[in-house]
Design a protein around this motif. Structure first.
Motif, PDB file in Angstrom:
ATOM      1  N   THR A 206       0.842  -1.185   0.000  1.00  0.00           N
ATOM      2  CA  THR A 206       0.000   0.000   0.000  1.00  0.00           C
ATOM      3  C   THR A 206       0.885   1.246   0.000  1.00  0.00           C
ATOM      4  OG1 THR A 206      -0.094   0.084   2.409  1.00  0.00           O
ATOM      5  CG2 THR A 206      -1.773  -1.241   1.284  1.00  0.00           C
ATOM      6  N   ARG A 207       0.243   2.391  -0.210  1.00  0.00           N
ATOM      7  CA  ARG A 207       1.000   3.639  -0.156  1.00  0.00           C
ATOM      8  C   ARG A 207       1.632   3.823   1.216  1.00  0.00           C
ATOM      9  NH1 ARG A 207      -0.954   7.683  -4.078  1.00  0.00           N
ATOM     10  NH2 ARG A 207      -2.627   6.805  -5.348  1.00  0.00           N
ATOM     11  N   ALA A 208       0.883   3.483   2.270  1.00  0.00           N
ATOM     12  CA  ALA A 208       1.413   3.618   3.628  1.00  0.00           C
ATOM     13  C   ALA A 208       2.614   2.703   3.836  1.00  0.00           C
ATOM     14  CB  ALA A 208       0.314   3.311   4.648  1.00  0.00           C
ATOM     15  N   ALA A 209       2.505   1.452   3.386  1.00  0.00           N
ATOM     16  CA  ALA A 209       3.628   0.526   3.542  1.00  0.00           C
ATOM     17  C   ALA A 209       4.842   1.002   2.759  1.00  0.00           C
ATOM     18  CB  ALA A 209       3.210  -0.869   3.086  1.00  0.00           C
ATOM     19  N   ALA A 210       4.611   1.571   1.579  1.00  0.00           N
ATOM     20  CA  ALA A 210       5.737   2.095   0.799  1.00  0.00           C
ATOM     21  C   ALA A 210       6.421   3.249   1.522  1.00  0.00           C
ATOM     22  CB  ALA A 210       5.246   2.544  -0.579  1.00  0.00           C
ATOM     23  N   LEU A 211       5.651   4.115   2.150  1.00  0.00           N
ATOM     24  CA  LEU A 211       6.250   5.219   2.896  1.00  0.00           C
ATOM     25  C   LEU A 211       7.059   4.712   4.079  1.00  0.00           C
ATOM     26  CD1 LEU A 211       3.269   7.758   2.945  1.00  0.00           C
ATOM     27  CD2 LEU A 211       5.406   7.989   1.670  1.00  0.00           C
ATOM     28  N   VAL A 212       6.525   3.735   4.802  1.00  0.00           N
ATOM     29  CA  VAL A 212       7.245   3.198   5.959  1.00  0.00           C
ATOM     30  C   VAL A 212       8.488   2.440   5.522  1.00  0.00           C
ATOM     31  CG1 VAL A 212       7.082   1.588   7.893  1.00  0.00           C
ATOM     32  CG2 VAL A 212       5.177   3.122   7.400  1.00  0.00           C
ATOM     33  N   ASP A 213       8.355   1.585   4.514  1.00  0.00           N
ATOM     34  CA  ASP A 213       9.480   0.746   4.079  1.00  0.00           C
ATOM     35  C   ASP A 213      10.583   1.549   3.412  1.00  0.00           C
ATOM     36  OD1 ASP A 213       8.114  -1.415   5.059  1.00  0.00           O
ATOM     37  OD2 ASP A 213       7.276  -2.006   3.113  1.00  0.00           O
ATOM     38  N   ASN A 214      10.250   2.698   2.831  1.00  0.00           N
ATOM     39  CA  ASN A 214      11.252   3.522   2.167  1.00  0.00           C
ATOM     40  C   ASN A 214      11.737   4.678   3.046  1.00  0.00           C
ATOM     41  OD1 ASN A 214      11.486   2.716  -0.953  1.00  0.00           O
ATOM     42  ND2 ASN A 214       9.358   2.423  -0.298  1.00  0.00           N
ATOM     43  N   ASP A 215      11.516   4.550   4.353  1.00  0.00           N
ATOM     44  CA  ASP A 215      12.064   5.501   5.334  1.00  0.00           C
ATOM     45  C   ASP A 215      11.602   6.929   5.071  1.00  0.00           C
ATOM     46  OD1 ASP A 215      13.473   3.399   6.535  1.00  0.00           O
ATOM     47  OD2 ASP A 215      15.171   3.655   5.172  1.00  0.00           O
ATOM     48  N   ARG A 216      10.311   7.070   4.754  1.00  0.00           N
ATOM     49  CA  ARG A 216       9.754   8.415   4.573  1.00  0.00           C
ATOM     50  C   ARG A 216       8.966   8.878   5.795  1.00  0.00           C
ATOM     51  NH1 ARG A 216       9.849  10.309  -0.630  1.00  0.00           N
ATOM     52  NH2 ARG A 216      11.525   9.236  -1.759  1.00  0.00           N
ATOM     53  N   ILE A 217       8.858   8.040   6.826  1.00  0.00           N
ATOM     54  CA  ILE A 217       8.088   8.367   8.017  1.00  0.00           C
ATOM     55  C   ILE A 217       9.029   8.460   9.216  1.00  0.00           C
ATOM     56  CG2 ILE A 217       6.240   7.632   9.573  1.00  0.00           C
ATOM     57  CD1 ILE A 217       5.279   8.471   6.823  1.00  0.00           C
ATOM     58  N   LEU A 218       8.866   9.519   9.997  1.00  0.00           N
ATOM     59  CA  LEU A 218       9.574   9.667  11.269  1.00  0.00           C
ATOM     60  C   LEU A 218       8.561   9.426  12.388  1.00  0.00           C
ATOM     61  CD1 LEU A 218      11.959  10.444  13.065  1.00  0.00           C
ATOM     62  CD2 LEU A 218      11.324  12.839  12.766  1.00  0.00           C
ATOM     63  N   PRO A 219       8.580   8.268  13.044  1.00  0.00           N
ATOM     64  CA  PRO A 219       7.577   7.981  14.077  1.00  0.00           C
ATOM     65  C   PRO A 219       7.810   8.830  15.327  1.00  0.00           C
ATOM     66  CG  PRO A 219       8.623   5.962  13.257  1.00  0.00           C
ATOM     67  CD  PRO A 219       9.459   7.112  12.795  1.00  0.00           C
ATOM     68  N   VAL A 220       6.755   9.501  15.766  1.00  0.00           N
ATOM     69  CA  VAL A 220       6.746  10.201  17.054  1.00  0.00           C
ATOM     70  C   VAL A 220       5.841   9.366  17.950  1.00  0.00           C
ATOM     71  CG1 VAL A 220       6.233  12.358  18.244  1.00  0.00           C
ATOM     72  CG2 VAL A 220       7.080  12.407  15.898  1.00  0.00           C
ATOM     73  N   LEU A 221       6.434   8.524  18.762  1.00  0.00           N
ATOM     74  CA  LEU A 221       5.717   7.510  19.533  1.00  0.00           C
ATOM     75  C   LEU A 221       5.348   8.092  20.885  1.00  0.00           C
ATOM     76  CD1 LEU A 221       8.049   4.496  18.632  1.00  0.00           C
ATOM     77  CD2 LEU A 221       5.963   5.245  17.470  1.00  0.00           C
ATOM     78  N   ASP A 222       4.073   8.418  21.039  1.00  0.00           N
ATOM     79  CA  ASP A 222       3.598   9.126  22.223  1.00  0.00           C
ATOM     80  C   ASP A 222       2.950   8.152  23.198  1.00  0.00           C
ATOM     81  OD1 ASP A 222       2.979  11.240  23.895  1.00  0.00           O
ATOM     82  OD2 ASP A 222       1.083  11.662  22.912  1.00  0.00           O
ATOM     83  N   GLY A 223       3.406   8.181  24.460  1.00  0.00           N
ATOM     84  CA  GLY A 223       2.749   7.415  25.515  1.00  0.00           C
ATOM     85  C   GLY A 223       3.258   6.004  25.690  1.00  0.00           C
ATOM     86  N   PHE A 224       4.581   5.815  25.836  1.00  0.00           N
ATOM     87  CA  PHE A 224       5.104   4.478  26.119  1.00  0.00           C
ATOM     88  C   PHE A 224       4.518   3.934  27.409  1.00  0.00           C
ATOM     89  CE2 PHE A 224       8.260   1.736  28.163  1.00  0.00           C
ATOM     90  CZ  PHE A 224       8.503   0.810  27.162  1.00  0.00           C
ATOM     91  N   ASP A 225       4.229   4.809  28.373  1.00  0.00           N
ATOM     92  CA  ASP A 225       3.672   4.374  29.656  1.00  0.00           C
ATOM     93  C   ASP A 225       2.251   3.873  29.523  1.00  0.00           C
ATOM     94  OD1 ASP A 225       1.887   7.030  30.442  1.00  0.00           O
ATOM     95  OD2 ASP A 225       3.695   7.495  29.320  1.00  0.00           O
TER      96      ASP A 225
END
Length: 827
Positions: free
Chosen positions: A310-329
């Protein structure tokens, strides 16, 4: 420019629905002509409508094909035409096109090019034109790939979303709170050589100063060689404010198409034991940005292959997304170690936020996040409060505000018990924001109340006071009865999220915390009533038309309605229970395009055809067999059970063929015509409600058309009488279509459970959509892609703990704050 009709916009169609409606009307007129007495309708009545409909559809298809060919090939001009100037300068992308008043310029890549030079001013002199003038949207550069285009659209949607969210939260009104940080303790940091990605044997450079404040977060992140940062802080310390500012600043600094797009992901919905990190990131993108769920081939073109990403998978797999992971707790305690290990297994750049204690405990069980630096948010100081709070409220005198006596007391008598409690509470941005909302935005409240030593004996009591008064304050402009019920409605939503174990408030899950047996009963009751009512009215008309009288027709119609309603309610209730054993049904993230949908959807043509054929035939056969038996057994002149079974089987067979054919073709056609939602890659929490409603209406329209045509074919083959055509068609179309829409679609279940049952029992207001939008506008909820969330987890916890479901028409008004009994002396 012709704007689409309201019906066209409601269905989300790109082709005018007028020809479709004309065709439907023609079919209806033709059917009525066959049923009516001779001479009531002329044979040419249906042809008068069917003819223009066919011509209109032909023109629509021809026009759309020509437009699609023009878009693919681009504008062409003969070499000698005025628009052909190989040596002319290109159009400047920053210039504004001339727009004359009273004219509509169509949207999209329309390029009108004439020879001449541009003359700036209120009048464009045609005599001076001798160069190209281009009006419209510039074409995408040929060097930009589809992946770049998807990333740019995602960045644009996120910039709009988080800018609006920052405005709702009043983060910059009048100035941002001074959120600062310092380096976190060494035990939660990885080795500095790992953070610097230093090769073996190479000494890492010295550690830079990690301290900073809100507007320096991007600069700090870029000073970290690994681009992996952990932000720690107590509850309400400003982690969410920081992540929003980080995303907006990074998007503003984004210049190249290959730059990563920062996206905030709420970690509470991630189960690392079941879903790999990249798969979860992809699923979250597809949920919040449905356009990214469309499949992409490896060459960037639409691909229907089963392995196409998918378009989303292509963005993730091609390092176009910077994850801001909120709320590890917010991840369950038993999943924090697997989550940290999964994050350590990847080297992708990221930013992670967490409360201090929960992250430190996870680090002790395994190790710190690999190659990640860590900072810890600082508490607010009295100086910070003095610089912020007086600027948020009205002036009491030309030189002072209502906050000045309170701040003076904190400054002059720091050891007073009331000063200690208040200073302890106001050390986090969350509590300062609540205090500002309650005592700065409401002119009738005095912040001196916060120093009451009789009512607030502990910091926790003072925090509860701020949390409890936040809702009544932001709804102070509503009527008293409405204002009194709001905490109970919000409390139901908070308890609903607690039961689901997620902070994400999704509209399609609002009824999912009811017991499955209760939901099955409600769905069965709703679908049975809808089908039974339609059948009662239709059969009443049919019996009256055959000359048996009004009263016998009503009795016969009621018997038919009861049998059909009971059968359909039982069937749809059981099917709902089987399809929703693991939770609520996910909404469809597609819309109908009459010009054609995705190629990938066309692979579902045969499976959907088979499902429709089997389901429609089974339901038609069973419902008409049961109805025939019920009517026959209640008739004193019945011919016996065997004959009734034979007659019922014959009727059921006819109904099964008709309904199965219609349902199969409807589902199959929808598979070929569906395409992804194109909302600029973004979707709001309630956008999918409208999209799913339009999809259900389209299915109902197509089902009625196919059913009418199939019934007409059977009538032409002398398999049906005209009156049978009417009965089978209307009962199947309105009855079966409504039952399917209400019982087996996400929109229908939302309508039945969230819009009818929950308001009927007092758990939610009747206007649920308006209530959620209003809560977001007032800052009680925040938008996170396709779902809402409470502004803060502390607010959700407090509402879930203190609320109760009101009895019908009975709600206790929220208590007004009383005057302090033992307040300290004003300075």
């Amino acid at each position: 420019m012709r704007w689409p009709s309201p019906v066209t916009r409601a269905l989300g169609a790109r082709v005018s629905v007028v020809p479709v409606l004309l065709a439907a009307s023609g079919a209806g007129v033709a059917g009525a002509a066959a049923l009516a007495p001779t001479g009531a309708f002329a044979p040419w009545a249906g042809a008068m409508l069917l003819g223009p409909a066919a011509v209109g559809l032909g023109f629509q298809v021809r026009r759309l094909r020509s437009a699609g060919r023009a878009r693919r090939e681009g504008p062409t001009h003969p070499p000698g035409s005025p628009a052909h100037h190989p040596g002319s300068p290109p159009h400047h992308p920053g210039s504004q096109p001339h727009h004359s008043g009273g004219q509509d310029i169509p949207e999209g890549p329309v390029r009108n090019t004439v020879g001449g030079s541009t003359v700036y001013g209120s009048v464009l002199q045609a005599q001076t034109i001798n160069g190209p003038v281009t009006i419209g949207e510039p074409r995408r550069p040929s060097s930009e790939t589809p992946l770049d285009h998807d990333a740019d659209l995602l960045a644009k949607a996120l910039r709009k979303q988080w800018r609006e969210e920052e405005e709702h939260r009043k983060i910059r009104d009048p100035i941002p709170l001074p959120v600062r940080w310092q380096a976190a303790p060494d035990e939660v940091l990885d080795h500095w050589s790992n953070i610097c990605r230093s090769p073996a044997g190479v000494v890492a450079p010295g550690r830079p100063d990690l301290a900073g404040q809100l507007d320096e977060i991007v600069a700090l992140y870029r000073r970290i060689p690994s681009r992996r940062l952990v932000v720690l802080g107590r509850a309400g310390s400003g982690k969410t404010i920081l992540t929003i500012r980080f995303v907006l600043d990074l998007l503003a600094a984004r210049t190249a198409p290959a730059d990563r797009v920062p996206v905030i992901f709420g970690l509470a919905s991630w189960n690392p034991a079941r879903t790999p990190l990249r798969h979860w990131l992809t699923a979250e993108l597809e949920r919040n940005h449905p356009r990214l769920a469309e499949k992409r081939g490896h060459a960037g073109l639409a691909d229907s292959g089963p392995g196409a990403p998918t378009r989303a998978a292509a963005l993730v797999d091609n390092d176009r997304i910077l994850p801001v992971l909120d709320g590890f707790d917010e991840i369950a305690d038993g999943l924090r170690r697997p989550a940290l290990e999964a994050l350590n297994a990847t080297d992708m750049p990221l930013l992670l936020t967490s409360r201090c204690a929960e992250y430190a405990a996870a680090v002790r069980r395994t190790k710190a996040l690999t190659a990640a630096a860590a900072v810890e948010l600082s508490d607010l100081s009295l100086t910070d409060l003095s610089h912020y709070l007086p600027r948020t409220t009205r002036k009491a005198t030309p030189t002072s505000t209502a906050w000045d006596p309170v701040l003076d007391h904190l400054r002059d008598r720091p050891q007073h018990p009331a000063s200690i409690r208040l200073a302890t509470v106001l050390r986090t941005p969350l509590m300062v924001a609540l205090a500002r909302t309650i005592y700065s935005d409401d002119p009738d409240r005095d912040p001196w109340t916060l120093l009451d030593t009789g009512e607030f004996r502990t910091p926790d009591a003072l925090e509860d006071h701020l949390l409890d008064n936040f809702i009544p304050t932001v709804y102070r402009d509503r009527a008293a009865d409405h204002r009194a019920r709001v905490p109970h409605w919000l409390g139901h939503l908070a308890r609903h999220l607690d039961r689901l174990g997620t902070p994400n408030l999704a509209w399609w899950q609002l009824g999912s915390t009811l017991r499955r047996s209760s939901r099955m009963g409600l769905i069965g009751l709703t679908t049975g009533l809808a089908f039974g009512l339609v059948d009662t009215l239709v059969m009443w008309y049919v019996v009256c038309y055959l000359g048996y009288g009004v009263l016998p027709g009503l009795v016969n119609g009621l018997l038919n309605g009861v049998s059909f309603g009971a059968t359909s309610g039982l069937v749809f209730g059981l099917v709902y229970g089987l399809r929703n054993r693991k939770g609520a049904r996910e909404p469809s993230r597609v819309r109908v395009r009459l010009r054609g949908g995705r190629k990938g959807m066309r692979r579902e043509f045969l499976p959907r055809l088979a499902i429709g054929l089997v389901g429609g035939f089974g339901f038609g056969f069973l419902s008409w067999l049961v109805d025939t038996l019920v009517i026959g057994l209640t008739d004193p002149h019945a011919y016996g059970l065997v004959l009734l079974l034979a007659h019922g089987a014959d009727m059921g067979l006819q109904a099964g063929v008709l309904y199965g054919l219609a349902a199969g073709l409807t589902f199959a056609l929808s598979a070929a015509l569906e395409g992804p939602i194109d909302l600029g890659t973004a979707v709001g929490p309630l956008d999918l409600v409208r999209t799913n409603r339009a999809l259900v209406l389209f299915h109902l329209l197509v089902f009625g058309l196919v059913l009418g045509i199939a019934g007409g074919a059977l009538y032409g083959l002398h398999k049906f009488r005209g009156i049978d055509w009417l009965a089978f068609g209307l009962v199947g179309w309105l009855g079966g279509g409504l039952a399917y829409g209400l019982g087996l679609t996400a929109w229908g279940q939302w309508l039945t459970l969230a819009r009818l049952w929950l308001p009927l029992t007092g758990r939610l207001p009747w206007a649920v959509n308006a209530f959620l939008r209003d809560a977001h506008r007032r800052g009680v909820l925040r938008q996170a892609g396709a779902v809402y969330q409470f502004r803060h987890a502390r607010l959700q916890e407090r509402l879930a703990h203190t609320s109760r479901t009101p009895r019908c028409g009975d709600a206790d008004p929220a208590p007004e704050p009383r005057a302090p009994d033992h307040e300290p002396r004003r300075s």
